[in-house]
Every structure is written in C-alpha cells, then in structure tokens.
Design a protein around this motif. Structure first.
Motif, PDB file in Angstrom:
ATOM      1  N   THR A  79      75.671 -13.346  40.400  1.00  9.96           N
ATOM      2  CA  THR A  79      74.610 -12.045  40.479  1.00  9.96           C
ATOM      3  C   THR A  79      75.511 -10.417  39.633  1.00  9.96           C
ATOM      4  OG1 THR A  79      74.440 -12.621  42.425  1.00  9.96           O
ATOM      5  CG2 THR A  79      73.580 -10.633  42.405  1.00  9.96           C
TER       6      THR A  79
ATOM      7  N   LYS B  20      66.791  -8.817  42.751  1.00  9.65           N
ATOM      8  CA  LYS B  20      66.775  -9.521  43.855  1.00  9.65           C
ATOM      9  C   LYS B  20      66.182  -7.794  45.287  1.00  9.65           C
ATOM     10  CE  LYS B  20      68.335 -12.078  45.616  1.00  9.65           C
ATOM     11  NZ  LYS B  20      66.990 -12.906  46.471  1.00  9.65           N
ATOM     12  N   ARG B  21      67.044  -6.880  43.430  1.00  3.90           N
ATOM     13  CA  ARG B  21      66.913  -5.470  44.962  1.00  3.90           C
ATOM     14  C   ARG B  21      67.101  -4.623  43.452  1.00  3.90           C
ATOM     15  NH1 ARG B  21      71.977  -2.369  46.457  1.00  3.90           N
ATOM     16  NH2 ARG B  21      73.917  -2.972  46.337  1.00  3.90           N
ATOM     17  N   VAL B  22      66.539  -3.219  44.039  1.00  2.00           N
ATOM     18  CA  VAL B  22      66.949  -2.103  43.446  1.00  2.00           C
ATOM     19  C   VAL B  22      67.697  -1.230  43.212  1.00  2.00           C
ATOM     20  CG1 VAL B  22      65.376   0.042  42.196  1.00  2.00           C
ATOM     21  CG2 VAL B  22      64.466  -2.354  42.503  1.00  2.00           C
ATOM     22  N   VAL B  23      68.822  -1.291  42.166  1.00  5.05           N
ATOM     23  CA  VAL B  23      70.418  -1.024  42.926  1.00  5.05           C
ATOM     24  C   VAL B  23      70.563   0.853  42.398  1.00  5.05           C
ATOM     25  CG1 VAL B  23      72.892  -0.463  42.764  1.00  5.05           C
ATOM     26  CG2 VAL B  23      71.406  -2.548  42.369  1.00  5.05           C
ATOM     27  N   GLU B  24      69.714   0.957  41.688  1.00  2.00           N
ATOM     28  CA  GLU B  24      69.100   3.050  41.237  1.00  2.00           C
ATOM     29  C   GLU B  24      68.194   2.845  40.447  1.00  2.00           C
ATOM     30  OE1 GLU B  24      71.256   5.958  38.262  1.00  2.00           O
ATOM     31  OE2 GLU B  24      72.722   4.359  38.981  1.00  2.00           O
ATOM     32  N   ASP B  25      67.514   4.139  40.715  1.00  2.00           N
ATOM     33  CA  ASP B  25      66.022   4.611  40.026  1.00  2.00           C
ATOM     34  C   ASP B  25      65.978   5.796  39.591  1.00  2.00           C
ATOM     35  OD1 ASP B  25      63.503   4.858  38.450  1.00  2.00           O
ATOM     36  OD2 ASP B  25      62.469   3.509  40.049  1.00  2.00           O
TER      37      ASP B  25
ATOM     38  N   ASN C 292      74.591  -6.691  37.928  1.00  2.00           N
ATOM     39  CA  ASN C 292      73.499  -5.212  38.143  1.00  2.00           C
ATOM     40  C   ASN C 292      73.189  -5.064  36.312  1.00  2.00           C
ATOM     41  OD1 ASN C 292      74.208  -5.220  41.181  1.00  2.00           O
ATOM     42  ND2 ASN C 292      75.469  -3.349  40.453  1.00  2.00           N
TER      43      ASN C 292
ATOM     44  N   ILE D 196      68.542   0.276  37.278  1.00  2.00           N
ATOM     45  CA  ILE D 196      69.053  -0.792  37.703  1.00  2.00           C
ATOM     46  C   ILE D 196      68.869  -1.799  38.611  1.00  2.00           C
ATOM     47  CG2 ILE D 196      71.742  -1.446  37.741  1.00  2.00           C
ATOM     48  CD1 ILE D 196      73.012   1.310  37.461  1.00  2.00           C
ATOM     49  N   VAL D 197      69.100  -2.748  38.542  1.00  3.04           N
ATOM     50  CA  VAL D 197      68.688  -3.809  39.402  1.00  3.04           C
ATOM     51  C   VAL D 197      69.168  -5.119  39.530  1.00  3.04           C
ATOM     52  CG1 VAL D 197      66.812  -5.500  39.556  1.00  3.04           C
ATOM     53  CG2 VAL D 197      65.390  -3.798  37.911  1.00  3.04           C
ATOM     54  N   GLU D 198      69.472  -4.836  40.542  1.00  2.00           N
ATOM     55  CA  GLU D 198      70.462  -6.836  41.262  1.00  2.00           C
ATOM     56  C   GLU D 198      69.793  -7.877  40.420  1.00  2.00           C
ATOM     57  OE1 GLU D 198      72.031  -8.849  45.246  1.00  2.00           O
ATOM     58  OE2 GLU D 198      72.424  -6.157  44.721  1.00  2.00           O
TER      59      GLU D 198
END
Length: 131
Positions: free
Chosen positions: A87, A53-58, A89, A74-76
């Motif tokens: 859902t 769904k979204r990249v929380v941290e790169d 992370n 980290i990817v949601e």
C-alpha cells in the motif's frame, strides 16, 4: 467404462478449484488495463492489480480559480501481485516502485471546482504501468 466416467467426473470437480500461482489474489471484478476506476474498484496494471482506497489529499487549484500553486492529489493505493500486497500514497503524475513494478497515477477526475467539495464517490482514477 463406469470407472472412466467416475474418473472424468472427479477430475472435472478438482480442476474447477485450480489455483494460478502467478496471479494476484484480489476479491471482486478487476477492470481491464487503462480503465478509469472509482474508489475500491481494482484495475489491472501490467501483471499487478491496483485499487484506489481513499483520497488522502486533494489540494489542486480549482478550474475556476487563479492560484500560485497547482496543488496535488494523493491517493492511498493498494497494489496486489502474485503472493504479495503493498500500500502506498501515490501523487498524481508520480510513480511508485515495488517488487519490480512501477505504477503511475496518470489521471484523477473530476477537476476541482472552487467552493465545492468533491464527494469520495465522484472520484475516478487512471493508473498505468510506468516501466
């Protein structure tokens, strides 16, 4: 004969609406297992469907830099099974267990480059069944 034709026509209309109770309820086309997918693109992982769904941290170390810490991604991730949705992370290389399934985020591309921010649409993810 007329009744037989009407019965067959009615059966064909009803059979087109069959619900498979053991299948995840996911909108859109699901990529086959092992495919790299972009954000919001579902992919089959075993008998569940996983959607980044979204990249929380790169915070990965850039490929053209020297770092004291490798960083992480980290990817949601949404996980859909038969009659349930979860859902989580999930960090690159780590696993997440839910409803008897274990999912691993196996790869994230592209590699990070110093001085450049990766646009969300450029990310691709590979998930695998880690059971």
């Amino acid at each position: 004969m007329k009744n037989t034709i009407l019965a067959l026509a009615a059966f064909s209309l009803v059979s087109g609406c069959a619900v498979i109770p053991d299948a995840p309820n996911v909108d859109g086309n699901v990529a086959p297992a092992g495919y790299r997918v972009s954000l919001d693109r579902p992919v089959a992982v075993g008998d569940v469907v996983v959607t980044p769904k979204r990249v929380v941290e790169d915070s990965r170390c850039a490929q053209n830099a020297r770092c004291v810490w490798a960083g992480r991604v980290i990817v949601e991730t949404r996980i859909d099974g038969a009659g349930w949705r979860d859902t989580a992370n999930i960090a690159l290389g780590e696993t997440f267990a839910t409803h008897g399934h274990v999912i691993r985020l196996a790869s994230v591309s592209p590699e990070k480059t110093a001085g450049e921010e990766t646009a969300p649409g450029r990310y691709y993810f590979t998930y695998e069944d880690a059971r």
